[in-house]
Design an enzyme around this catalytic site. Structure first.
Site, mmCIF file in Angstrom:
data_model
loop_
_atom_site.group_PDB
_atom_site.id
_atom_site.type_symbol
_atom_site.label_atom_id
_atom_site.label_comp_id
_atom_site.label_asym_id
_atom_site.label_seq_id
_atom_site.Cartn_x
_atom_site.Cartn_y
_atom_site.Cartn_z
ATOM 1 N N GLU A 88 0.459 -1.310 -0.185
ATOM 2 C CA GLU A 88 0.288 0.025 -0.323
ATOM 3 C C GLU A 88 0.946 1.591 -0.175
ATOM 4 O O GLU A 88 0.431 1.522 0.571
ATOM 5 C CB GLU A 88 -1.332 -0.186 1.112
ATOM 6 C CG GLU A 88 -1.354 -0.835 0.665
ATOM 7 C CD GLU A 88 -2.935 -1.754 -0.390
ATOM 8 O OE1 GLU A 88 -2.863 -0.755 -0.656
ATOM 9 O OE2 GLU A 88 -3.128 -2.768 0.023
ATOM 10 N N GLY A 89 1.809 1.183 -1.324
ATOM 11 C CA GLY A 89 2.483 2.088 -0.637
ATOM 12 C C GLY A 89 4.192 2.068 0.476
ATOM 13 O O GLY A 89 3.822 2.368 1.493
#
Length: 618
Positions: free
Chosen positions: A466-467
């Site tokens: 997620e990043g």
């Protein structure tokens, strides 16, 4: 102090979550209904998740050539979670939801993450369906989102590709109109997709009737070439099994094929997959003919407008980032509780300075040693502080959706600034808490006889998905603190300033208030210094140290808020729990907050040691 007592304190003593039921959307709720949800989730987590955390770690998903096989415990846990109603907890009553505040939903989900993050709950399914509730058509919401909320279908997000991990502008998956009537399908403009997606969690399993993939792909331009950059990216619903306009399975498999299962360091109970879209393994001939007229290409339905896929997907990604922060927090918390229990029961050594070398004296429990207390305090300050941060962000989500226009706009701005911290800070520091939990166990912590090594392995993912850490840092320093002429950062500083003013009036906390004042000023000065040349390369070379300092300052503020709430406790809070929160606050201010000076020194000087390192010098 139990997890439930900590959650109750944060929800009701600090965030005043009970007051949310005064708002129209939550008017059918009360403290009793909130507690009933927490009770149910705590029970399911205790009965269906926690006893099987080690089992799903050792019995990894495997593919038998036809199906992905998961332990029966995973099926039972998923069924219990779906039946609890938590997949649709925040949705309208008309969608089968509970219209529950996100604050309560996030708190309730924390029990599952603490019990077994590896089994998983419904973060991606809920996020997938929530995205469709904002960007999908009414029929897409009815056919796909509603069935996800009920647990009949599950959902994924398909962004990364083998050659393009975090660089989404470089995705190569193509989507072309499926025949001349592609715009007349009631489920949405119908396309055929061809490409590969990597790192797809829950991408293949038999837990639900169907899996609904949300896939980023590019529609070729008039010249047949893909449009460069992110503006060419669109978003598509690609079901594993085709459905009709009533949501019934047609009996036809879509051309989505499992290319392989990834074998991971942790989170081993959750399938993580490489998926091939449109490779021809399951040709679909019943629509417009496919990319080459032969049935090749996976059938997908456009979500939103062409070229706006990334904007739509960020709705799911931002929600997922808070979910990742909660997962990281609760893995840290699980390790903290395990090492606390171990330290209270493990005898070893004798007190320093009181006959410590006299072997005839009885040993003391290791919790009586100062260094073990240091490691426990560090874990407590990281994990309970992170949980407070995540619930504060969840409260901002409710404010954004149900507050008046001014309050909603302020909540939106604060969320923009705090989301990178909500994702990144727990993923770094609650991982450190897991490392300390292993250390407290000594050699035993390095064995599989105790659970703390699994907590560390499971948590190591959270700095990546997620990043990644670096991307969150560039988002914070390169975008979030600058957006809208720095309004979000100014608003955060205003909130911190209000806390400082309150704490200055409390003798026990005034020194902390002064330290936070100085820390805030250092962060503000460093932000200006980083961008003083106006050159992104100068500013962003040290984005991660900036984020570390920024995050520690935010957590210092959160702990000061928690301490203020603890000192105004009611009779439901014990003296010991109040003392624990005040001591954890003191630890954070004396041992952690001073670290920001070193981090910010390289930011202020725009140090280029790392950026200018020649490749051949490595």
């Amino acid at each position: 102090m139990s997890l439930r007592s900590t959650v109750d304190f944060l929800l009701y003593q600090w965030l005043d979550a009970e007051a949310l039921n005064q708002r129209a959307r939550f008017a059918d709720h009360s403290r009793e209904t909130f507690d009933a949800v927490l009770d149910t989730c705590e029970r399911i987590a205790r009965e269906k998740y926690a006893p099987f955390n080690r089992l799903v770690d050792t019995q990894e998903p495997h593919f038998d050539g036809e199906r992905v096989i998961l332990p029966q415990a995973t099926h039972d846990a998923h069924k219990a979670y779906a039946e609890s109603g938590m997949l649709s907890a925040a949705q309208d009553f008309e969608m089968g939801g509970m219209q529950l505040p996100y604050t309560i939903e996030a708190a309730a989900n924390s029990f599952f993450a603490c019990a077994s993050v590896s089994i998983g709950s419904g973060m991606l399914t809920t996020g997938n369906a929530n995205l469709l509730m904002v960007h999908g058509t009414p029929l897409q919401q009815e056919v796909f989102a509603k069935n996800e909320f009920s647990g009949r279908f599950s959902g994924t997000m398909c962004l990364s590709e083998p050659q393009a991990g975090s660089s989404l502008s470089d995705v190569l998956t193509r989507a072309v109109p499926d025949g001349d009537g592609f715009e007349t399908d009631p489920l949405g403009a119908r396309y055929r997709l061809k490409g590969n997606k990597m790192w797809i969690s829950a991408g293949e399993h038999e837990l639900t009737e169907n899996i609904i993939h949300l896939v980023l792909a590019k529609i070729p331009g008039p010249d047949g070439k893909l449009i460069a950059g992110t503006r060419g990216i669109s978003l598509f619903i690609v079901p594993k099994k085709l459905v009709d306009a009533a949501g019934a399975l047609t009996g036809e498999r879509n051309d989505v094929a499992l290319a392989g299962l990834n074998h991971k360091l942790g989170w081993r109970g959750t399938t993580n997959t490489l998926l091939n879209f449109g490779e021809g393994k399951y040709p679909v001939l019943s629509t417009g003919g496919g990319l080459d007229g032969s049935g090749a290409g996976a059938v997908g339905y456009l979500v939103g407008q062409p070229g706006e896929g990334l904007r739509c997907m960020f709705h799911m990604m931002n929600e997922a980032r808070i979910g990742v922060g909660i997962a990281a927090t609760m893995l840290g918390m699980a390790g903290y509780y395990a090492s606390l229990d171990y330290a209270r029961n493990r005898p070893q050594g004798r007190p320093v300075g009181t006959g410590g070398k006299d072997a005839s004296r009885p040993q003391v429990r290791i919790i009586e040693h100062a260094d073990v207390k240091r490691m426990l305090l560090a874990q407590k300050s990281y994990c309970e502080g992170a949980l407070a941060l995540e619930l504060y962000c969840a409260r901002l989500v409710d404010e954004q959706h149900t507050g008046d226009a001014q309050a909603a706009d302020k909540a939106r701005l604060l969320l923009e600034v705090l989301t990178p911290i909500a994702k990144s800070w727990p993923s770094e520091w609650c991982l450190e808490a897991n490392s300390l939990a292993i250390q407290i166990h000594g050699g035993y912590g390095y064995t599989r006889d105790f659970p703390v090594e699994q907590y560390w392995r499971d948590n190591r993912l959270n700095m990546i998905h997620e990043g990644t850490h670096g991307i969150q840092a560039m988002d914070l320093l390169g975008r979030k603190v600058l957006m809208e002429n720095g309004r979000g950062l100014a608003l955060l500083a205003e909130r911190i300033g209000a806390t400082i003013a309150r704490a200055n009036a409390v003798p026990e906390l005034s020194a902390h208030a002064d330290a936070l004042t100085q820390a805030l000023r250092q962060v503000q000065d460093a932000t200006q210094a980083a961008w003083s040349t106006g050159t992104p390369g100068d500013a962003l070379a040290n984005a991660v140290p900036y984020m570390q300092a920024f995050g520690h300052t935010v957590l210092a503020w959160i702990w000061l808020e928690v301490a203020l709430a603890a000192l105004t406790m009611d009779a439901t809070q014990s003296i010991a729990s109040t003392a624990g929160r005040i001591r954890a606050t003191s630890y954070f201010y004396r041992y952690e907050l001073p670290k920001i000076g070193a981090w910010l020194n390289v930011v202020v000087s725009r140090d280029q040691t790392c950026a200018e390192m020649p490749e051949d010098a490595f």
